[in-house]
Design a protein around this motif. Sequence first.
Motif, short mmCIF file in Angstrom:
data_model
loop_
_atom_site.label_atom_id
_atom_site.label_comp_id
_atom_site.label_asym_id
_atom_site.label_seq_id
_atom_site.Cartn_x
_atom_site.Cartn_y
_atom_site.Cartn_z
N ASN A 44 0.82 -1.21 0.00
CA ASN A 44 0.00 0.00 0.00
C ASN A 44 0.86 1.26 0.00
O ASN A 44 0.51 2.26 -0.63
N ASN A 45 2.01 1.21 0.68
CA ASN A 45 2.91 2.35 0.69
C ASN A 45 3.53 2.57 -0.68
O ASN A 45 3.70 3.71 -1.13
N ALA A 66 1.05 4.24 -2.95
CA ALA A 66 0.88 5.66 -2.63
C ALA A 66 2.13 6.47 -2.93
O ALA A 66 2.05 7.69 -3.18
N ASN A 67 3.29 5.82 -2.93
CA ASN A 67 4.56 6.53 -3.12
C ASN A 67 5.42 5.81 -4.16
O ASN A 67 6.45 5.20 -3.83
#
Length: 391
Positions: free
Chosen positions: A345-346, A349-350
């Motif tokens: 998920n990180n 997002a990034n």
Amino acid sequence: MKVMLLTHSFTPEISPPQRRWSIIADELGQLGHEVTVVTPKSNRIATKRQSRLLDNHYLKLQHYPSMRRSKTMLGKVLKHGVDAVLSVPAAFRGQKPDVIIATVPAIPTLIVGFVASRLRGVPLVVDLRDAWPDLLSESQVIKFRWVEPAISKIISFVVNKSDMLVTVTYGLAGKMERNGVKNVATITNGVETEREDLTVAQRDIDGEFHILYLGNIGRSQGLETVIRAMEYVPESVRLRIVGQGTEKSKLMSLAKDLGLDIDFQDPVYGQEVLENYSWADTCLVSLRPDWPSFNHTVPSKLYELLYLNQHVSGLVRGEAAEIIRDSEAGTVIEQDVPSLAAYINNLVANPGILRTDRRGTDWVRKHGSLRQAGREYAELLATVVDAYSKR
């Protein structure tokens, strides 16, 4: 120097020992040595590149019949045993070598190498690519309780009686030395860094996030964690698992039970491997966390991914984790579902985290050249032969 190599897989087969030894054998030949390879007969058609290697005057293949490949672990063990028996005549054919190398984990090959070296009166070098015999007991691949200790004792006996033990990781070398093995050296795995034709196109951003696992799908990889983590990531995240192995059907059933759309594909080779890398935003390297031997195990695929400038997501520990961190071309993740899901998920997002700027490529050129491994092997073998002649 005349070198005899006993291996269960060589060109034109496609496998980790083939990739390692095709380059090392070629480098030995270019340094002026003669290499005889005792290996099963292959039904694969050699590529142009493979044919160029096989046509060299310094390389001679002595084939023997082989059982068909099996998808089950028991079948694989049986195949290695039968192949080893069939390899005995080939190991005694032709001129007497100066040194014999036996590759492991094809355990019966180790026994044949030991017998051949003693009867032909030449030194034996054991090329140990996995953490045997510890991995044998941890994997419980042999179901009969009395068989595994017996095989472990045979492995330990031959390794201790060998003239040189070569490991592919420094951690395993240290462990073997602590276990009393006297002559130990490390020559790591790697890739042919001189190949400029291996390039991977970068993927265009299209609103999806692609995760790739490409390799063996067995008990060692522990891919169940990856499947379960997919329950907790956005639908835009796509997971592709490419390969074959004893656990593939179980993983496919698990994904179906969880209602997950995971792309399982058959093994690919050559250009199709590079096409899969082009599809991926990050590539997984995974070894299950509950087998202690994997603290000093480095999947050979890791060197390839780093060299090809792929971002690596490592579900690994020990030496493999150290390589990922040292190369600064990926991330090491705790081997549990919550940690992996949070990591994915990180990344979604990034996405800037995925930039590697060829740091992995530079690291492998410095630390993972198989041509350099061939030169190191030549020096090591010369030392072994010289020491044996002075007995």
